[in-house]
Design a protein around this motif. Structure first.
Motif, PDB file in Angstrom:
ATOM      1  N   VAL A 180     -40.748   6.898 -20.583  1.00 27.78           N
ATOM      2  CA  VAL A 180     -41.511   6.154 -21.619  1.00 27.78           C
ATOM      3  C   VAL A 180     -41.140   6.887 -23.010  1.00 27.78           C
ATOM      4  O   VAL A 180     -41.360   7.822 -23.251  1.00 27.78           O
ATOM      5  CB  VAL A 180     -43.172   6.191 -21.487  1.00 27.78           C
ATOM      6  CG1 VAL A 180     -43.548   5.352 -22.409  1.00 27.78           C
ATOM      7  CG2 VAL A 180     -43.252   5.741 -20.014  1.00 27.78           C
ATOM      8  N   VAL A 181     -40.603   5.841 -23.873  1.00 28.76           N
ATOM      9  CA  VAL A 181     -39.980   6.516 -25.069  1.00 28.76           C
ATOM     10  C   VAL A 181     -40.519   5.471 -26.035  1.00 28.76           C
ATOM     11  O   VAL A 181     -40.503   4.133 -25.848  1.00 28.76           O
ATOM     12  CB  VAL A 181     -38.322   6.175 -24.961  1.00 28.76           C
ATOM     13  CG1 VAL A 181     -37.781   6.859 -26.356  1.00 28.76           C
ATOM     14  CG2 VAL A 181     -37.829   7.062 -23.815  1.00 28.76           C
ATOM     15  N   ASP A 182     -40.746   5.993 -27.180  1.00 27.56           N
ATOM     16  CA  ASP A 182     -41.271   5.099 -28.314  1.00 27.56           C
ATOM     17  C   ASP A 182     -40.782   5.605 -29.495  1.00 27.56           C
ATOM     18  O   ASP A 182     -40.253   6.966 -29.537  1.00 27.56           O
ATOM     19  CB  ASP A 182     -42.802   4.986 -28.541  1.00 27.56           C
ATOM     20  CG  ASP A 182     -43.400   6.527 -28.759  1.00 27.56           C
ATOM     21  OD1 ASP A 182     -43.451   6.828 -29.925  1.00 27.56           O
ATOM     22  OD2 ASP A 182     -43.956   6.872 -27.869  1.00 27.56           O
ATOM     23  N   ASP A 183     -40.773   4.763 -30.483  1.00 24.42           N
ATOM     24  CA  ASP A 183     -40.434   5.362 -32.021  1.00 24.42           C
ATOM     25  C   ASP A 183     -41.444   5.375 -32.883  1.00 24.42           C
ATOM     26  O   ASP A 183     -41.487   5.130 -34.216  1.00 24.42           O
ATOM     27  CB  ASP A 183     -39.232   4.223 -32.681  1.00 24.42           C
ATOM     28  CG  ASP A 183     -39.812   2.995 -32.888  1.00 24.42           C
ATOM     29  OD1 ASP A 183     -41.036   2.749 -32.187  1.00 24.42           O
ATOM     30  OD2 ASP A 183     -39.045   1.950 -33.112  1.00 24.42           O
ATOM     31  N   GLU A 243     -35.559  10.953 -29.660  1.00 22.73           N
ATOM     32  CA  GLU A 243     -34.702  10.912 -30.704  1.00 22.73           C
ATOM     33  C   GLU A 243     -34.896   9.862 -31.503  1.00 22.73           C
ATOM     34  O   GLU A 243     -34.336   9.739 -32.419  1.00 22.73           O
ATOM     35  CB  GLU A 243     -33.128  10.563 -29.876  1.00 22.73           C
ATOM     36  CG  GLU A 243     -33.127   9.228 -28.963  1.00 22.73           C
ATOM     37  CD  GLU A 243     -31.776   8.948 -28.378  1.00 22.73           C
ATOM     38  OE1 GLU A 243     -30.841   8.946 -28.990  1.00 22.73           O
ATOM     39  OE2 GLU A 243     -31.950   9.110 -27.068  1.00 22.73           O
ATOM     40  N   PHE A 244     -35.912   8.697 -31.359  1.00 18.51           N
ATOM     41  CA  PHE A 244     -36.179   7.889 -32.167  1.00 18.51           C
ATOM     42  C   PHE A 244     -37.399   8.239 -33.158  1.00 18.51           C
ATOM     43  O   PHE A 244     -37.792   7.342 -33.818  1.00 18.51           O
ATOM     44  CB  PHE A 244     -36.484   6.587 -31.464  1.00 18.51           C
ATOM     45  CG  PHE A 244     -35.494   6.090 -30.678  1.00 18.51           C
ATOM     46  CD1 PHE A 244     -34.212   5.563 -31.056  1.00 18.51           C
ATOM     47  CD2 PHE A 244     -35.787   6.553 -29.275  1.00 18.51           C
ATOM     48  CE1 PHE A 244     -33.361   5.376 -30.151  1.00 18.51           C
ATOM     49  CE2 PHE A 244     -34.565   6.120 -28.185  1.00 18.51           C
ATOM     50  CZ  PHE A 244     -33.383   5.418 -28.554  1.00 18.51           C
ATOM     51  N   GLY A 245     -37.783   9.619 -33.255  1.00 12.40           N
ATOM     52  CA  GLY A 245     -38.763   9.883 -33.939  1.00 12.40           C
ATOM     53  C   GLY A 245     -40.296   9.765 -33.307  1.00 12.40           C
ATOM     54  O   GLY A 245     -41.024  10.313 -33.901  1.00 12.40           O
ATOM     55  N   GLY A 246     -40.383   9.191 -32.091  1.00  9.85           N
ATOM     56  CA  GLY A 246     -41.706   9.109 -31.301  1.00  9.85           C
ATOM     57  C   GLY A 246     -41.943  10.200 -30.324  1.00  9.85           C
ATOM     58  O   GLY A 246     -41.580  11.302 -30.645  1.00  9.85           O
ATOM     59  N   LEU A 247     -42.433   9.610 -29.332  1.00 10.25           N
ATOM     60  CA  LEU A 247     -42.759  10.588 -28.067  1.00 10.25           C
ATOM     61  C   LEU A 247     -41.926  10.008 -26.964  1.00 10.25           C
ATOM     62  O   LEU A 247     -41.650   8.945 -26.656  1.00 10.25           O
ATOM     63  CB  LEU A 247     -44.068  10.411 -27.702  1.00 10.25           C
ATOM     64  CG  LEU A 247     -44.555  11.411 -26.705  1.00 10.25           C
ATOM     65  CD1 LEU A 247     -44.294  12.920 -26.944  1.00 10.25           C
ATOM     66  CD2 LEU A 247     -45.995  11.107 -26.361  1.00 10.25           C
ATOM     67  N   GLN A 248     -41.465  11.062 -26.054  1.00  9.48           N
ATOM     68  CA  GLN A 248     -40.659  10.632 -24.904  1.00  9.48           C
ATOM     69  C   GLN A 248     -41.338  11.611 -23.723  1.00  9.48           C
ATOM     70  O   GLN A 248     -41.640  12.684 -23.664  1.00  9.48           O
ATOM     71  CB  GLN A 248     -39.168  11.108 -24.938  1.00  9.48           C
ATOM     72  CG  GLN A 248     -38.383  10.759 -23.499  1.00  9.48           C
ATOM     73  CD  GLN A 248     -36.952  11.050 -23.671  1.00  9.48           C
ATOM     74  OE1 GLN A 248     -36.326  10.729 -24.807  1.00  9.48           O
ATOM     75  NE2 GLN A 248     -36.405  11.561 -22.655  1.00  9.48           N
ATOM     76  N   VAL A 249     -41.779  10.866 -22.685  1.00 11.29           N
ATOM     77  CA  VAL A 249     -42.441  11.455 -21.362  1.00 11.29           C
ATOM     78  C   VAL A 249     -41.564  11.059 -20.223  1.00 11.29           C
ATOM     79  O   VAL A 249     -41.011   9.795 -19.931  1.00 11.29           O
ATOM     80  CB  VAL A 249     -43.954  10.761 -21.413  1.00 11.29           C
ATOM     81  CG1 VAL A 249     -44.481  11.610 -20.106  1.00 11.29           C
ATOM     82  CG2 VAL A 249     -44.618  11.156 -22.717  1.00 11.29           C
ATOM     83  N   ASP A 250     -41.101  12.156 -19.497  1.00 10.56           N
ATOM     84  CA  ASP A 250     -40.402  12.114 -18.357  1.00 10.56           C
ATOM     85  C   ASP A 250     -41.177  12.393 -17.292  1.00 10.56           C
ATOM     86  O   ASP A 250     -41.638  13.583 -17.008  1.00 10.56           O
ATOM     87  CB  ASP A 250     -39.021  12.671 -18.336  1.00 10.56           C
ATOM     88  CG  ASP A 250     -38.165  12.304 -19.553  1.00 10.56           C
ATOM     89  OD1 ASP A 250     -38.402  11.347 -20.143  1.00 10.56           O
ATOM     90  OD2 ASP A 250     -37.059  13.188 -19.733  1.00 10.56           O
TER      91      ASP A 250
END
Length: 238
Positions: A166-169, A223-230
Motif C-alpha cells: 500500500v503506497v501513497d503520496d 518514494e513519493f513522499g508518503g508511506l509504503q507498507v509491505d
C-alpha cells in the motif's frame, strides 16, 4: 480461573475502548446531522460538504467497531485461524471496490495493480482482508485532497512469495514516529487523538494478523513522499 479472569479483563478493555473510541466520531456525526436537520427545517438544501463529512464519520465508526471486535477476540485468545487457499488478486479487487466510495469522498485517487497470473496464499481470508482493508483505509483517511493511494500485489523469489504493498503520496509519518510504530505495533494515546499521523488500532490489527500468519510487515517512507507498507508471505497452491 485464570482463563476466566483473562476473558473478563479482555471484555472490560473492549468496553472501555469502545466507549472512548466510538463516542468521538459519534459526537461529530451527531453535529453534522443536527446541521443538516436545521437546514431541512428551514427549507434549505443540504450542504454537500456536511453530508460528505457525516458519511465519512459513519464509515469511520463502522471501521472502529469491526476492529474493536476483532481486537477483543485476539485479546481473549478466542480466535482460531480458518486457513485455506486465498485468491489474493480477488482480495485486492474487493478491498479496492469497498474503499473507492470513501476515497471519492476524500478526493483521493485509489488504484490497484495485480498480475495476470493468480497468486494464492494459505491464510484466514477474513483476517487477511481486514488487515489489507485497514492499510488502505488508513492511507485514504490520513491523506490530503487530490492525493493518490495504490494497492499493489506482486510475487518474487520465482513465485514462492507474495507481497501486498500500500503506497501513497500523502504527508507520511515522521522518521522517529515511523520507527516506533514499526517496532511496537500497538496503539498509544497519541493514536487515539485521531491526528493525521496516528495509525492506532487499525495498524495494531495488521501487526497481529501478520504475526498470526507468520507474515512480515514492513513500514517505510515511500518514494513519493508518503508511506509504503509491505505485507509479505509464502505463496500457496490454489
Amino acid at each position: 480461573l485464570a482463563e476466566k479472569d483473562r476473558r473478563e479483563q479482555a471484555l472490560r478493555r473492549f468496553l472501555a475502548d469502545t466507549t472512548h473510541d466510538v463516542m468521538i466520531p459519534l459526537t461529530v456525526l451527531q453535529g453534522h446531522l443536527s446541521a443538516l436537520r436545521e437546514r431541512a427545517g428551514a427549507g434549505q438544501a443540504p450542504e454537500l460538504p456536511t453530508l460528505i463529512a457525516a458519511m465519512d464519520e459513519a464509515h469511520y465508526i463502522a471501521a472502529l467497531v469491526h476492529n474493536l471486535a476483532l481486537a477483543a477476540r485476539l485479546d481473549a485468545g478466542a480466535l482460531q485461524l480458518q486457513r485455506g487457499p486465498v485468491d489474493l488478486c480477488a482480495l485486492v479487487e474487493r478491498v479496492v471496490m469497498r474503499h473507492r466510495p470513501i476515497a471519492r469522498q476524500h478526493a483521493v485517487s485509489l488504484e490497484r495493480a495485480t498480475p495476470e497470473a493468480p497468486i494464492f496464499a494459505d491464510a484466514d481470508v477474513t483476517l487477511l482482508e481486514q488487515a489489507v482493508s485497514n492499510l488502505v483505509y488508513n492511507a485514504i483517511r490520513h491523506h490530503r485532497s487530490d492525493g493518490h493511494v495504490a494497492l499493489i500485489l506482486d510475487s518474487h523469489d520465482a513465485g514462492a512469495h507474495f507481497r501486498v504493498r500500500v503506497v501513497d503520496d500523502g504527508p507520511g509519518i515522521p522518521a522517529d514516529e515511523l520507527a516506533r510504530i514499526a517496532e511496537r505495533g500497538v496503539r498509544g494515546n497519541q493514536a487515539r487523538t485521531r491526528a493525521p499521523e496516528g495509525q492506532g488500532l487499525g495498524l495494531d490489527i495488521v501487526h497481529r494478523v501478520a504475526a498470526l500468519h507468520g507474515y512480515s510487515l514492513h513500514l517505510q517512507a515511500s518514494e513519493f513522499g508518503g508511506l509504503q507498507v509491505d505485507l509479505a508471505g509464502p505463496c500457496a497452491a490454489p
